[in-house]
Design an enzyme around this catalytic site. Structure first.
Site, PDB file in Angstrom:
ATOM      1  N   ASN A   7       0.864  -1.189   0.000  1.00 16.72           N
ATOM      2  CA  ASN A   7       0.000   0.000   0.000  1.00 16.72           C
ATOM      3  C   ASN A   7       0.894   1.229   0.000  1.00 16.72           C
ATOM      4  O   ASN A   7       1.496   1.558   1.011  1.00 16.72           O
ATOM      5  CB  ASN A   7      -0.891  -0.046   1.256  1.00 16.72           C
ATOM      6  CG  ASN A   7      -1.676   1.234   1.455  1.00 16.72           C
ATOM      7  OD1 ASN A   7      -1.777   2.068   0.551  1.00 16.72           O
ATOM      8  ND2 ASN A   7      -2.245   1.402   2.649  1.00 16.72           N
ATOM      9  N   LYS A   9       0.118   4.312  -0.304  1.00 18.16           N
ATOM     10  CA  LYS A   9      -0.507   5.518   0.296  1.00 18.16           C
ATOM     11  C   LYS A   9      -0.265   6.720  -0.624  1.00 18.16           C
ATOM     12  O   LYS A   9      -0.161   6.551  -1.831  1.00 18.16           O
ATOM     13  CB  LYS A   9       0.002   5.725   1.720  1.00 18.16           C
ATOM     14  CG  LYS A   9      -0.115   4.450   2.559  1.00 18.16           C
ATOM     15  CD  LYS A   9       0.056   4.648   4.030  1.00 18.16           C
ATOM     16  CE  LYS A   9      -0.083   3.298   4.730  1.00 18.16           C
ATOM     17  NZ  LYS A   9      -0.084   3.416   6.188  1.00 18.16           N
ATOM     18  N   HIS A  92      -9.490   1.198   4.918  1.00 18.01           N
ATOM     19  CA  HIS A  92      -8.207   1.396   5.601  1.00 18.01           C
ATOM     20  C   HIS A  92      -8.428   2.355   6.771  1.00 18.01           C
ATOM     21  O   HIS A  92      -9.219   3.291   6.679  1.00 18.01           O
ATOM     22  CB  HIS A  92      -7.174   1.965   4.620  1.00 18.01           C
ATOM     23  CG  HIS A  92      -5.800   1.959   5.199  1.00 18.01           C
ATOM     24  ND1 HIS A  92      -5.377   2.933   6.078  1.00 18.01           N
ATOM     25  CD2 HIS A  92      -4.768   1.089   5.058  1.00 18.01           C
ATOM     26  CE1 HIS A  92      -4.132   2.648   6.456  1.00 18.01           C
ATOM     27  NE2 HIS A  92      -3.750   1.534   5.851  1.00 18.01           N
ATOM     28  N   GLU A  94      -6.863   4.774   7.814  1.00 19.11           N
ATOM     29  CA  GLU A  94      -6.671   6.202   7.505  1.00 19.11           C
ATOM     30  C   GLU A  94      -7.931   6.780   6.852  1.00 19.11           C
ATOM     31  O   GLU A  94      -8.256   7.955   7.048  1.00 19.11           O
ATOM     32  CB  GLU A  94      -5.422   6.382   6.630  1.00 19.11           C
ATOM     33  CG  GLU A  94      -4.154   6.156   7.453  1.00 19.11           C
ATOM     34  CD  GLU A  94      -2.976   5.571   6.694  1.00 19.11           C
ATOM     35  OE1 GLU A  94      -2.945   5.626   5.455  1.00 19.11           O
ATOM     36  OE2 GLU A  94      -2.067   5.029   7.371  1.00 19.11           O
ATOM     37  N   GLU A 163      -5.342  -4.773  10.541  1.00 20.84           N
ATOM     38  CA  GLU A 163      -4.303  -3.757  10.711  1.00 20.84           C
ATOM     39  C   GLU A 163      -4.544  -2.998  12.009  1.00 20.84           C
ATOM     40  O   GLU A 163      -5.316  -2.034  12.035  1.00 20.84           O
ATOM     41  CB  GLU A 163      -4.346  -2.775   9.541  1.00 20.84           C
ATOM     42  CG  GLU A 163      -4.067  -3.411   8.204  1.00 20.84           C
ATOM     43  CD  GLU A 163      -3.464  -2.405   7.230  1.00 20.84           C
ATOM     44  OE1 GLU A 163      -2.380  -2.681   6.717  1.00 20.84           O
ATOM     45  OE2 GLU A 163      -4.066  -1.341   7.018  1.00 20.84           O
ATOM     46  N   GLY A 169       2.558   2.432  10.618  1.00 19.16           N
ATOM     47  CA  GLY A 169       3.496   3.540  10.437  1.00 19.16           C
ATOM     48  C   GLY A 169       4.205   3.952  11.715  1.00 19.16           C
ATOM     49  O   GLY A 169       4.843   4.998  11.773  1.00 19.16           O
TER      50      GLY A 169
END
Ligand code: PGA
Length: 247
Positions: A7, A9, A92, A94, A163, A169
């Site tokens: 991914n 991003k 996701h 985010e 996740e 991160g």
């Protein structure tokens, strides 16, 4: 067979990403695993063209559930499919956190991605506070039941990624034991929700070459969804080359 997904991003201009795609094409050797890249939208057509003669799949990072219309700034599932995507990330953390995407909205996206003929890679995961106060089982159950309950999911057409938000991160990876245990819990939740418990389950959150094999060798971990480390072609290729017994 493991699923190794990158991914990217919001990273890389189209020029930078074309170079990265060429490096990935050269570095990733065709093997037993299914390898997928999720570049930013603007790099999807380049990814499809550069990876055309390889077994590496291409996915979108997001889409809108409606097929077309007045949704400024959005991209539909059919557009991604036409551009060469076989997959799309849905939910996701985010997207949930920064764009307020609800379980109900994500359910619509799963349906749209499936109807467009792509495989949704649906993400679930708890926050640090939810891990610490022990409510993570309820959180995962809610995310799964609300978005997926009653849908006709199959192992071939739907992937699920666990996740933990606190591991994304941050450099903090769930230990392979914790990830495996939580993903075993996800299989029970799937079963109790009337969904197939043998879905491919990917782990995501600071996965990197140093921990990939010990994660992938666990019973409940069928793949990795890799953020930061997937931007480095050599690291991504090393993880894509995993074979059973590598730990
Ligand atoms: P990370 O991201 O590997 O950089 O932690 C994973 C993800 O968000 O998919």
């Amino acid at each position: 067979m493991k699923i190794i997904a990158g991914n990217w991003k919001m990273n890389g201009t189209p020029g930078e990403n074309s170079a990265r795609l060429r490096e990935i094409k050269a570095a990733v050797k065709e093997g037993e695993n299914r390898v997928i890249v999720f570049p930013p939208f603007l790099s999807v057509p380049d990814a499809a063209a550069i990876l055309k003669d390889t077994a590496i799949g291409v996915g979108g990072q997001n889409c809108h559930p409606r097929p077309s219309g007045a949704y400024t700034g959005e991209v539909s599932a059919a557009m991604l499919k036409d551009a060469g995507c076989g997959y799309c990330l849905v939910g996701h953390s985010e997207r949930r956190q920064y764009f307020g995407e609800s379980d109900a909205f994500l359910r619509e996206k799963v349906i749209a991605v499936t109807e467009a003929g792509m495989i949704p890679v649906f993400c679930v995961g708890e926050s640090e506070a939810e891990r610490e106060d022990g409510s993570y089982g309820q959180v995962l159950r809610r995310q799964i039941e609300n978005a997926l309950g009653g849908l006709a999911l199959t192992k071939e057409t739907f992937f699920l990624a666990y996740e933990p938000v606190w591991a994304i991160g941050t450099g903090k990876t769930a230990t392979p034991e914790d990830a495996d245990e939580t993903m075993g819990m996800i299989r029970s939740i799937l079963k109790e929700t009337g969904l197939p418990e043998d879905l491919y389950l990917l782990y995501g959150g600071s996965a990197k070459p140093a921990n990939a094999a010990s994660l992938l060798s666990r019973k409940n971990i069928d793949g990795l969804l890799i953020g930061g480390a997937s931007l480095k072609p050599a690291d991504f290729a090393a993880m894509a080359a995993y074979t059973d017994g590598d730990e």
